[in-house]
Motif scaffolding. Structure first.
Motif, mmCIF file in Angstrom:
data_model
loop_
_atom_site.group_PDB
_atom_site.id
_atom_site.type_symbol
_atom_site.label_atom_id
_atom_site.label_comp_id
_atom_site.label_asym_id
_atom_site.label_seq_id
_atom_site.Cartn_x
_atom_site.Cartn_y
_atom_site.Cartn_z
ATOM 1 N N ASP A 1 13.589 -26.990 -6.860
ATOM 2 C CA ASP A 1 14.300 -26.128 -5.914
ATOM 3 C C ASP A 1 15.450 -26.862 -5.234
ATOM 4 O O ASP A 1 16.521 -26.285 -5.002
ATOM 5 C CB ASP A 1 13.328 -25.594 -4.856
ATOM 6 C CG ASP A 1 12.338 -24.586 -5.428
ATOM 7 O OD1 ASP A 1 12.590 -24.057 -6.530
ATOM 8 O OD2 ASP A 1 11.301 -24.334 -4.779
ATOM 9 N N LYS B 1 18.294 -26.956 -7.673
ATOM 10 C CA LYS B 1 18.926 -25.640 -7.798
ATOM 11 C C LYS B 1 19.861 -25.368 -6.623
ATOM 12 O O LYS B 1 20.958 -24.828 -6.795
ATOM 13 C CB LYS B 1 17.859 -24.549 -7.893
ATOM 14 C CG LYS B 1 17.136 -24.508 -9.229
ATOM 15 C CD LYS B 1 16.123 -23.369 -9.268
ATOM 16 C CE LYS B 1 15.450 -23.285 -10.626
ATOM 17 N NZ LYS B 1 14.457 -22.186 -10.685
ATOM 18 N N LYS C 1 21.405 -22.382 -9.635
ATOM 19 C CA LYS C 1 20.488 -22.441 -10.778
ATOM 20 C C LYS C 1 20.833 -23.647 -11.637
ATOM 21 O O LYS C 1 21.861 -24.303 -11.427
ATOM 22 C CB LYS C 1 20.587 -21.169 -11.623
ATOM 23 C CG LYS C 1 21.951 -20.958 -12.272
ATOM 24 C CD LYS C 1 21.968 -19.680 -13.084
ATOM 25 C CE LYS C 1 23.330 -19.472 -13.772
ATOM 26 N NZ LYS C 1 23.348 -18.230 -14.560
ATOM 27 N N LEU C 2 19.969 -23.953 -12.593
ATOM 28 C CA LEU C 2 20.192 -25.054 -13.516
ATOM 29 C C LEU C 2 20.396 -24.517 -14.929
ATOM 30 O O LEU C 2 19.962 -23.411 -15.256
ATOM 31 C CB LEU C 2 18.999 -26.018 -13.498
ATOM 32 C CG LEU C 2 18.634 -26.634 -12.148
ATOM 33 C CD1 LEU C 2 17.459 -27.587 -12.317
ATOM 34 C CD2 LEU C 2 19.819 -27.360 -11.541
#
Length: 253
Positions: free
Chosen positions: A200, A203, A210-211
């Motif tokens: 998290d 991210k 996001k990844l």
């Protein structure tokens, strides 16, 4: 006639996604990896979905010249000419420079950098003869920027960042294109083994929140390996959800 690609580190994560994508596009795929048990499992799965004539696995130590030569010989026997090489095998080690053991330094340089030298020595002569081919190296945004506690990894990936330019200059006259893909943190099985709190945090550090997924990396690998990316060469292509774009300066009010 189907094209042929050799993918190192091809049995898991980004390499496995690439192996599956190239197969779905009709390419012959030679998967090279040190993990024999997993490689044979992946081969069984993929050869049942596609064809035993389209995919093969060879256990390979990419840091060993004899092992890479054996890979080249087996690939030629099975598929003939090679159109693309994806140098995806790599390892990671942590530590400030004075904390890195000498054997750990030597190992990351062997697998992350020397492997590209050995694979090029093995496969480029045929590409020169056929006056065509592509090479895609998996570098990293850690080769484009510095990281805390990652000196050896930064050095290895930084070597690839400049090596790709020299390779592109030397081999361009033979119709050979060489590019790097530079992933950021990616949701591979290894990365997803981190605690959710760590994932998290990563991210939140992305401007997209996001990844990248392994399939995202594979699509860019395919793009760079295929004719779709003509005439791109000598480039470092970040695929990082924006991790490398921030200067680190604080927000100005």
């Amino acid at each position: 006639m189907a094209k042929t690609v050799v993918i190192t580190g091809g049995v898991s994560g980004m390499g496995l996604s690439a192996s599956k994508l190239f197969l779905s596009k009709g390419w012959n795929v030679m998967i090279a990896d040190f993990n024999k048990e997993l490689g044979e499992k992946v081969y069984k799965e993929l050869s049942s979905k596609y064809s035993k004539k389209q995919v093969a696995f060879q256990q390979t130590d990419v840091s060993n010249a004899t092992s890479v030569t054996d890979l080249k010989t087996k690939t030629s026997q099975l598929f003939g000419k090679v159109d693309s090489v994806i140098n995806n095998a790599g390892i990671f080690t942590k530590g400030a420079l004075h904390e890195v053991a000498e054997d750990a330094w030597d190992r990351i340089m062997a697998i992350d950098v020397k492997s590209v030298y050995l694979m090029t020595k093995a496969f480029v002569p045929d590409m020169i003869e056929q006056k065509a081919g592509t090479i895609v190296n998996t570098a990293s945004i850690s080769g484009l920027t510095g990281d805390y506690n990652m000196a050896a990894y930064n050095a290895a990936k930084g070597a690839l960042v400049n090596l790709v330019r020299a390779m592109a200059l030397d081999y361009g006259k033979y119709g050979i294109r060489v590019n790097n893909i530079n992933p950021g943190p990616t949701m591979t099985p290894m990365f997803k083994a981190n605690p959710q709190s760590v994932i998290d945090t990563f991210k939140k550090a992305s401007p997209l929140g996001k990844l990248a997924e392994p399939d995202d990396i594979a699509r860019v690998m395919y793009f760079l390996a295929s004719d779709e990316s003509n005439p791109i060469t000598g480039e470092n292509i970040p695929v990082s959800a924006g991790f490398e774009i921030y200067s680190g300066q604080p927000v100005q009010k």
